[in-house]
Enzyme design. Structure first.
Site, PDB file in Angstrom:
ATOM      1  N   ASP A  34       1.038  -1.016  -0.148  1.00 21.67           N
ATOM      2  CA  ASP A  34       0.111   0.006  -0.130  1.00 21.67           C
ATOM      3  C   ASP A  34       0.808   1.246   0.024  1.00 21.67           C
ATOM      4  O   ASP A  34       2.172   1.275   0.470  1.00 21.67           O
ATOM      5  CB  ASP A  34      -0.981   0.093   1.225  1.00 21.67           C
ATOM      6  CG  ASP A  34      -2.017   1.076   1.168  1.00 21.67           C
ATOM      7  OD1 ASP A  34      -2.144   1.289   0.032  1.00 21.67           O
ATOM      8  OD2 ASP A  34      -2.561   1.262   2.097  1.00 21.67           O
ATOM      9  N   GLY A  35       0.254   2.301  -0.535  1.00 20.77           N
ATOM     10  CA  GLY A  35       1.028   3.656  -0.423  1.00 20.77           C
ATOM     11  C   GLY A  35       1.661   4.080  -1.740  1.00 20.77           C
ATOM     12  O   GLY A  35       2.174   5.296  -1.599  1.00 20.77           O
ATOM     13  N   GLY A  37       0.029   5.519  -4.331  1.00 20.72           N
ATOM     14  CA  GLY A  37      -0.678   7.019  -4.599  1.00 20.72           C
ATOM     15  C   GLY A  37       0.239   7.992  -3.685  1.00 20.72           C
ATOM     16  O   GLY A  37       0.472   9.213  -4.107  1.00 20.72           O
ATOM     17  N   ARG A  38       0.130   7.667  -2.471  1.00 23.06           N
ATOM     18  CA  ARG A  38       0.663   8.652  -1.562  1.00 23.06           C
ATOM     19  C   ARG A  38       2.270   8.960  -1.905  1.00 23.06           C
ATOM     20  O   ARG A  38       2.807  10.074  -1.729  1.00 23.06           O
ATOM     21  CB  ARG A  38       0.781   8.076  -0.283  1.00 23.06           C
ATOM     22  CG  ARG A  38      -0.574   8.427   0.697  1.00 23.06           C
ATOM     23  CD  ARG A  38      -0.826   7.611   1.879  1.00 23.06           C
ATOM     24  NE  ARG A  38      -1.306   6.405   1.618  1.00 23.06           N
ATOM     25  CZ  ARG A  38      -1.543   5.678   2.293  1.00 23.06           C
ATOM     26  NH1 ARG A  38      -1.464   5.693   3.547  1.00 23.06           N
ATOM     27  NH2 ARG A  38      -2.075   4.317   1.943  1.00 23.06           N
ATOM     28  N   GLU A  81     -12.332  -4.714  -4.517  1.00 27.03           N
ATOM     29  CA  GLU A  81     -12.721  -3.344  -4.206  1.00 27.03           C
ATOM     30  C   GLU A  81     -12.224  -2.433  -5.203  1.00 27.03           C
ATOM     31  O   GLU A  81     -12.615  -1.189  -5.475  1.00 27.03           O
ATOM     32  CB  GLU A  81     -12.398  -2.822  -2.698  1.00 27.03           C
ATOM     33  CG  GLU A  81     -13.783  -3.649  -1.859  1.00 27.03           C
ATOM     34  CD  GLU A  81     -13.316  -5.164  -1.618  1.00 27.03           C
ATOM     35  OE1 GLU A  81     -12.147  -5.367  -1.768  1.00 27.03           O
ATOM     36  OE2 GLU A  81     -13.891  -5.798  -1.074  1.00 27.03           O
ATOM     37  N   ASN A  82     -10.742  -2.465  -5.599  1.00 20.06           N
ATOM     38  CA  ASN A  82      -9.927  -1.609  -6.045  1.00 20.06           C
ATOM     39  C   ASN A  82     -10.494  -1.506  -7.643  1.00 20.06           C
ATOM     40  O   ASN A  82     -10.751  -0.289  -8.342  1.00 20.06           O
ATOM     41  CB  ASN A  82      -8.554  -1.967  -6.307  1.00 20.06           C
ATOM     42  CG  ASN A  82      -7.675  -2.158  -5.041  1.00 20.06           C
ATOM     43  OD1 ASN A  82      -6.643  -2.941  -5.046  1.00 20.06           O
ATOM     44  ND2 ASN A  82      -8.047  -1.029  -4.149  1.00 20.06           N
ATOM     45  N   ARG A 204       2.362  -4.927   6.024  1.00 18.17           N
ATOM     46  CA  ARG A 204       1.552  -3.900   5.448  1.00 18.17           C
ATOM     47  C   ARG A 204       2.538  -2.578   5.413  1.00 18.17           C
ATOM     48  O   ARG A 204       2.658  -2.204   6.445  1.00 18.17           O
ATOM     49  CB  ARG A 204      -0.108  -3.558   6.000  1.00 18.17           C
ATOM     50  CG  ARG A 204      -0.364  -2.445   5.338  1.00 18.17           C
ATOM     51  CD  ARG A 204      -2.092  -2.498   5.574  1.00 18.17           C
ATOM     52  NE  ARG A 204      -2.706  -1.463   4.763  1.00 18.17           N
ATOM     53  CZ  ARG A 204      -3.952  -1.613   4.286  1.00 18.17           C
ATOM     54  NH1 ARG A 204      -4.811  -2.638   4.586  1.00 18.17           N
ATOM     55  NH2 ARG A 204      -4.378  -0.727   3.366  1.00 18.17           N
ATOM     56  N   ARG A 210      -4.942  -2.077   9.176  1.00 16.61           N
ATOM     57  CA  ARG A 210      -6.184  -2.954   8.578  1.00 16.61           C
ATOM     58  C   ARG A 210      -5.756  -3.860   7.796  1.00 16.61           C
ATOM     59  O   ARG A 210      -4.667  -3.853   6.862  1.00 16.61           O
ATOM     60  CB  ARG A 210      -7.436  -2.003   8.072  1.00 16.61           C
ATOM     61  CG  ARG A 210      -7.089  -1.258   7.100  1.00 16.61           C
ATOM     62  CD  ARG A 210      -8.380  -0.442   6.614  1.00 16.61           C
ATOM     63  NE  ARG A 210      -7.894   0.426   5.410  1.00 16.61           N
ATOM     64  CZ  ARG A 210      -7.660   1.834   5.653  1.00 16.61           C
ATOM     65  NH1 ARG A 210      -7.943   2.353   7.075  1.00 16.61           N
ATOM     66  NH2 ARG A 210      -7.377   2.782   4.815  1.00 16.61           N
ATOM     67  N   SER A 212      -7.948  -4.754   5.050  1.00 15.16           N
ATOM     68  CA  SER A 212      -8.606  -4.796   3.685  1.00 15.16           C
ATOM     69  C   SER A 212      -9.104  -5.730   3.115  1.00 15.16           C
ATOM     70  O   SER A 212      -8.655  -6.003   1.882  1.00 15.16           O
ATOM     71  CB  SER A 212      -7.603  -3.740   2.865  1.00 15.16           C
ATOM     72  OG  SER A 212      -7.367  -2.738   3.549  1.00 15.16           O
TER      73      SER A 212
END
Ligand code: IPE
Ligand code: IPE
Ligand code: MG
Length: 264
Positions: A34-35, A37-38, A81-82, A204, A210, A212
């Site tokens: 994850d991350g 985009g950030r 979900e993505n 993660r 979480r 997810s």
């Protein structure tokens, strides 16, 4: 000096590896990447630039994991979900990136004796992506080292729905429901992950605490390691640090553990 020092590690990786107990390496590591985009946002770049760099991180982490002989790594690359909750342009970019990745990485997989597998509803992905996935699977099928499983169009609840359906279907084909006896082993055999042991460690990146909808059944007793590092910045050194932390944990599986005092 230890006898079986893995080849190809960087100096920093070797330093960390030498702190580890090679007898207690996790057999299966699951990673929620994850991350992206950030990472891009911090650099005032479009989100897709983060995904591109995320692929470089995958290469580094996978290579290090294979070099230290981790038997299995599962990467959460794309959730059910993505698919629904991201702009179409980002989803198409991710699909194109996946196709390029699979094509480009197969030689490296073969060099490192890695076998490629998938979990998720593959049949709902675009046909050209499915074809490339199948091609990469077959091109690495003879490898006997690490199993790399990509979770694509994956959701743990969807997986359970599919498992229950599959259990009922196979029962109906084999003498009917009255003979059906459900136990944990049966459920395990009908999950997408029937080819894998449960993960010992789940990592993660980017700080979110979480799961997810990732491997909800299989992570029952996994050690959880969350790092603020964004996925594109995560590398083999970070992986070894996560394993170091894992080896410091005491796993109890519902028991009292080795340091527990006797109850009165
Ligand atoms: C993870 O990065 C990659 C995928 C889910 C495909 P994100 O795209 O979720 O990045 P953030 O969470 O927005 O930073
Ligand atoms: C988790 O990241 C899913 C993947 C890494 C594919 P998300 O960015 O989709 O998760 P949420 O939305 O923060 O829970
Ligand atoms: Mg995210």
């Amino acid at each position: 000096m230890r006898n079986n020092v893995p080849a190809g590690l960087s100096r920093k990786e070797l330093e960390l590896y030498s702190q580890l107990d090679p007898e207690r390496l996790p057999k299966h590591i699951a990673i929620i990447m994850d991350g992206n985009g950030r990472w891009a946002k911090r650099r005032h770049l479009p989100r897709i630039a983060g995904h591109k760099r995320g692929v470089e991180a995958v290469r580094d982490v996978i290579q290090t994991a294979a070099r230290i002989h981790i038997p299995a790594v599962t990467l959460y690359a794309f959730s059910v979900e993505n698919w629904k909750r991201r702009p179409k342009t980002e989803v198409s970019f991710l699909m194109a990136l996946l196709r390029t990745y699979l094509k480009r990485e197969v030689p490296l997989m073969n060099e490192n004796n890695i076998r490629m597998e998938y979990i998720g509803r593959q049949h709902e992905l675009p046909p050209e992506v499915q074809e490339r996935m199948e091609w990469a699977r077959q091109a690495t099928a003879k490898n006997t080292g690490m199993i790399m499983t990509l979770a694509l169009n994956y959701g743990a609840r969807t997986e359970l729905v599919d498992a229950f359906e599959s259990i009922v279907r196979s029962a109906l084909n084999n003498g009917g429901l009255s003979h059906l006896k459900i136990d944990e082993a049966l459920i395990n055999r009908h999950l997408y992950t029937s080819h894998l042991p449960d993960p010992d460690l789940v990592i993660r990146t980017s700080g979110e605490m979480r799961l997810s909808n990732f491997l909800l059944w299989q992570l029952a007793y996994a050690e959880i390691y969350v790092t603020p590092t964004l996925w594109p910045d995560f590398d083999g050194v970070h992986l070894l640090s996560a394993i170091e932390e894992y080896q410091k944990r005491e796993r109890r599986y519902g028991g009292l553990g080795s340091t527990a005092h006797q109850l009165p």
